[in-house]
Design a protein around this motif. Structure first.
Motif, PDB file in Angstrom:
ATOM      1  N   UNK A 162       6.887 -60.675 -15.028  1.00 24.99           N
ATOM      2  CA  UNK A 162       6.263 -59.537 -14.332  1.00 24.99           C
ATOM      3  C   UNK A 162       6.345 -59.668 -12.815  1.00 24.99           C
ATOM      4  N   UNK A 163       6.551 -60.883 -12.297  1.00 25.65           N
ATOM      5  CA  UNK A 163       6.723 -61.032 -10.850  1.00 25.65           C
ATOM      6  C   UNK A 163       8.108 -60.540 -10.438  1.00 25.65           C
ATOM      7  N   UNK A 202       5.683 -63.241  -3.542  1.00 31.12           N
ATOM      8  CA  UNK A 202       5.609 -63.109  -4.988  1.00 31.12           C
ATOM      9  C   UNK A 202       4.477 -62.170  -5.402  1.00 31.12           C
ATOM     10  N   UNK A 258      17.487 -56.421  -2.895  1.00 29.86           N
ATOM     11  CA  UNK A 258      16.401 -56.495  -3.864  1.00 29.86           C
ATOM     12  C   UNK A 258      16.080 -55.156  -4.499  1.00 29.86           C
ATOM     13  N   UNK A 284      12.482 -66.100  -8.432  1.00 28.78           N
ATOM     14  CA  UNK A 284      11.162 -65.878  -7.859  1.00 28.78           C
ATOM     15  C   UNK A 284      10.098 -66.844  -8.385  1.00 28.78           C
ATOM     16  N   UNK A 285      10.224 -67.188  -9.676  1.00 31.04           N
ATOM     17  CA  UNK A 285       9.196 -68.082 -10.259  1.00 31.04           C
ATOM     18  C   UNK A 285       9.159 -69.442  -9.575  1.00 31.04           C
ATOM     19  N   UNK A 312       4.458 -54.731  -7.995  1.00 28.74           N
ATOM     20  CA  UNK A 312       5.525 -53.752  -8.199  1.00 28.74           C
ATOM     21  C   UNK A 312       5.758 -52.863  -6.976  1.00 28.74           C
ATOM     22  N   UNK A 337       8.165 -52.196  -4.107  1.00 33.05           N
ATOM     23  CA  UNK A 337       9.554 -52.572  -3.840  1.00 33.05           C
ATOM     24  C   UNK A 337       9.950 -52.147  -2.440  1.00 33.05           C
ATOM     25  N   UNK A 369       5.593 -58.563  -5.007  1.00 25.62           N
ATOM     26  CA  UNK A 369       6.501 -58.072  -6.058  1.00 25.62           C
ATOM     27  C   UNK A 369       5.767 -57.911  -7.382  1.00 25.62           C
ATOM     28  N   UNK A 370       4.806 -58.797  -7.627  1.00 28.56           N
ATOM     29  CA  UNK A 370       4.020 -58.689  -8.848  1.00 28.56           C
ATOM     30  C   UNK A 370       3.283 -57.353  -8.887  1.00 28.56           C
ATOM     31  N   UNK A 406      13.334 -60.323  -1.585  1.00 20.81           N
ATOM     32  CA  UNK A 406      13.279 -59.435  -2.754  1.00 20.81           C
ATOM     33  C   UNK A 406      14.268 -59.876  -3.820  1.00 20.81           C
ATOM     34  N   UNK A 407      15.247 -60.672  -3.439  1.00 24.93           N
ATOM     35  CA  UNK A 407      16.204 -61.137  -4.445  1.00 24.93           C
ATOM     36  C   UNK A 407      16.398 -62.655  -4.413  1.00 24.93           C
TER      37      UNK A 407
END
Lengths: 477, 477
Positions: free
Chosen positions: A100-101, B236, B153, B345-346, B242, B244, B239-240, B373-374
């Motif tokens: 979801x991230x 993070x 991204x 990202x994780x 959402x 963008x 982005x979580x 973003x990427x």
């Protein structure tokens, strides 16, 4: 050299219950939605991805044909094991987990497209590609034919949402193409070469998919037009204004009449029997509010009639009509040459004129509907198989259609792939040099030709084969 | 068998003034932005695409190495003609035409990325990929390395905007992959196989690009953080949620200090020397207004300080700092191992800790900036070439970085490609089976190995080669 029976027996010793040689199991895997049937020697249902490595290593050693299948919804015969051998059934490899991230889904090849969408939506994410069989078909099948759907114009097709693939070479060697990152530029792009390769270059066992934020607002508008040419011209005006509807579906008069008859309803009261465009906007609440004004102004200027859906239920009723129109066409004939051609936008009106002529000249009903944001139109040539005159007219019509579409700068398939059904037309699209290059790649990656043999390059007139009389869950009625 | 001089002479008889054998012309084509130089036998500047067919047919027949170049902005040595032979200079094939209805650009391979953007923008369309060399680099080069940039991204990279390609096989045969339509599923996907193939599988002469509506509104925010870990963790969280952003650029403390020194300015008054994230939202006016609130709430909760750009000029000043930081780094050393790695990202926070350790252990400045973003981060290992201790530390650091990035599930290159510079690391990313499959594809499509030979697969330690002392237009100062 071992006989096929001996090789299958050794595979069964290796993988046990995962290998099914029963008559019933083999029959069920002998056909896809094209309903032409070829019995394989065995069906393998892997419990884990590594089983596929075992199957392929052995198949490659003994030159056993291998056909991979998901749910078998393809109409192209792509999953029919025409050379027998082994079928690998991917349905059990159906894990779905959402990051979801990062906005990514990690999925097994056997996961159903609609399940991926539903799982993502719970977390506010959206997976847009939506072939009309999405409740049944698997992501592995979507990758194999680069499936599209109604959201293709604005959002893109399966290819546009693939971040990474993993799977096996025909030698049984495990490979990973790409990482779970949105950028990757290290080595040749075999990930994308696998997309749309119809199970002929490798076996996809899992994928990382890109997700986009789930649009919080949607708005649906139904519009009607004097004739097909007017509808296609109007669509072009909308795109020229750089309005990007999430969905923009067209139904010609024949499709509308079919759907209305099948569903005993009038799609657009007061506009009976007119071609329609069904539009959906999607995005943020105020974004959709802004776009709505532009679309209404466009409808005012271009459409004969237009009508907003006042609720999600009303919108859903309209989309149901759209989804049912394909099946409803069997009211017009017992056989259908269903072509998912693509027409470049600059030739929309020219194509409308051509299609009207084709209907007239062939004397057949050719209801046509599809995705105007990307030019992907489903042209359905309907005929009765027992009638030799109609059959001949249908065959001539499809040949002419394919040649015309390519001469208009378009494509013979937008989202179904070649499989068996489009093999007679591949060389209309591709020059000898292009076909030779594709065959060289096939030979390089699958030197013994074990993966989905008999597809794409060898001409097969699938409509001449006997069809099973079976009812599949996604069939009409 | 003809000698190379004889073959070049016959080519010159065929193509006349398009073939340059002068010392000056050959020298100018002997290097790219990596500045290692290898003299070719001739430079061909085709006046029309068909000239390339002639060149390749002859090259293939006589096994002449062919290297294709655009502007030569690559840092990877990808355009250096390491085996001599012929260089094809694409700069004259620079036509751009916009299909404003379909939202597509038809371009020659020699068109400059920034020119494509500017031409599209005049008609309200937007081509998002924006490598930092966009004022110089060509779309052909972008396709060859699957270039990215700051918009990756949200919008995607070059690959995500390629609708169709045309060009030549090494045999000189003309091919077209895809049509000017957003859907295409007919035959193997050699279009995408060509993307990122670094001129080794075919020669791209033209492309059809997807455009998106030019966002009418943009909004820029500068944020600062206590340290790198805090910045990456905050990203993070964004982005979580959402959100963008169109752009989300990170500069670590060393990058900020470098840029501030080079430009004699303070990026963020009151936050001197802190890592920053520079964000840009893009979209419809009310869409951006809505998103702005979410981003400001995020900044309030996560950042040490934040500051909106109050005008496009103020925003532009901030982006200028970002663009200059890479060149500014030569204040810290005369040599740079510039790696455009990608981190999933994780593992952002884990990577921040790793990078801090790498800086400490190597004793070198390693300013790092890039696209959050990427996950595509530019890690710049700075050293002095004359200092053997620093050189050794830099080499050890880059090796360790590459191994670590892959072990974190990331990529050794996000947007630069392999060329020569990343050849020592290809096999960290790819297993022997993967490399073997790539080489099989190379052999299938270019059996005589004439296209850009010496790249990708053969290990070259480019940083050990002597570098030309030339100043290129896109160099710092």
């Amino acid at each position: 050299m071992k006989t096929p029976v001996q090789v299958t027996a050794s595979l069964k010793r290796r993988l046990g219950a995962a290998v099914d040689v029963s008559e019933k199991g083999r029959w069920a895997a002998s056909f896809d939605s094209s309903k032409i049937s070829f019995l394989p020697d065995a069906v393998i249902t892997p419990r884990q991805e590594a089983d596929i490595g075992v199957v392929l290593e052995m198949a490659n050693r003994h030159r056993v044909p291998v056909t991979v299948r998901g749910r078998g919804t393809t109409l192209m015969g792509s999953a029919a094991p025409v050379r027998g051998g082994w079928v690998i059934d991917m349905l059990r490899l159906n894990k779905i987990s959402i990051d979801a991230d990062a906005g990514m889904a990690h999925v097994g090849a056997g996961a159903t497209t609609a399940n991926i969408q539903a799982t993502a939506e719970k977390l506010g994410w959206f997976y847009p590609p939506d072939p009309s069989s999405k409740n049944y078909c698997t992501i592995g099948g979507n990758i194999a034919c680069n499936a599209g759907g109604m959201h293709g114009g604005k959002y893109g097709v399966t290819r546009d949402f693939i971040i990474a693939l993993r799977g096996y070479l025909p030698t049984g060697e495990f490979v990973e193409w790409g990482t779970a990152t949105k950028k990757f530029s290290a080595g040749f792009n075999l990930r994308d070469l696998w997309i749309g390769s119809e199970g002929m270059l490798g076996v996809v066992t899992g994928a990382v998919l890109k997700l986009v934020p789930l649009p919080p607002a949607r708005w649906t508008l139904l519009t009607s037009f004097k004739d097909e040419g007017a509808a296609l011209k109007a669509a072009r005006a909308l795109f020229r204004a750089r309005v990007q509807p999430a969905i923009c579906e067209f139904l010609d008069r024949e499709s509308v009449v079919c759907a209305e008859r099948a569903m005993k309803t009038t799609i657009f009261p007061g506009q009976a029997g007119r071609p329609v465009i069904l539009l959906e906007l999607a995005g943020g609440v105020s974004e959709v509010d802004d776009l709505k004004l532009e679309v209404l102004a466009w409808a005012q200027a271009n459409a004969l009639g237009f009508k907003e859906a006042r609720s999600r239920d009303e919108a859903e009723a309209l989309w149901t009509v759209r989804r049912k129109c394909s099946g409803a066409m069997f009211e017009l004939g017992d056989a259908k040459l269903n072509e998912d051609i693509v027409v470049p936008m600059r030739n929309y009106e020219k194509f409308a004129r051509y299609l009207a002529g084709l209907k007239r000249k062939s004397g057949l009903p050719i209801p046509t509907f599809g995705h105007l944001a990307d030019g992907n139109l489903h042209v359905n040539i309907m005929y009765h198989r027992a009638d030799p005159k109609e059959t001949k007219a249908a065959e001539a019509a499809v040949q002419n259609l394919m040649e015309t579409v390519v001469s208009f700068g378009g494509a013979i398939s937008g989202e179904h792939g070649i499989g068996l059904a489009k093999t007679p037309f591949l060389r209309i699209q591709h020059s000898p040099a292009q076909v030779k290059a594709m065959q060289a790649v096939k030979k390089a990656l699958d030197p013994r030709g074990i993966l989905n043999p008999g597809k794409m390059f060898k001409e097969v007139r699938i409509w001449k084969y006997p069809k099973l009389q079976v009812h599949l869950p996604w069939d009409h009625k």
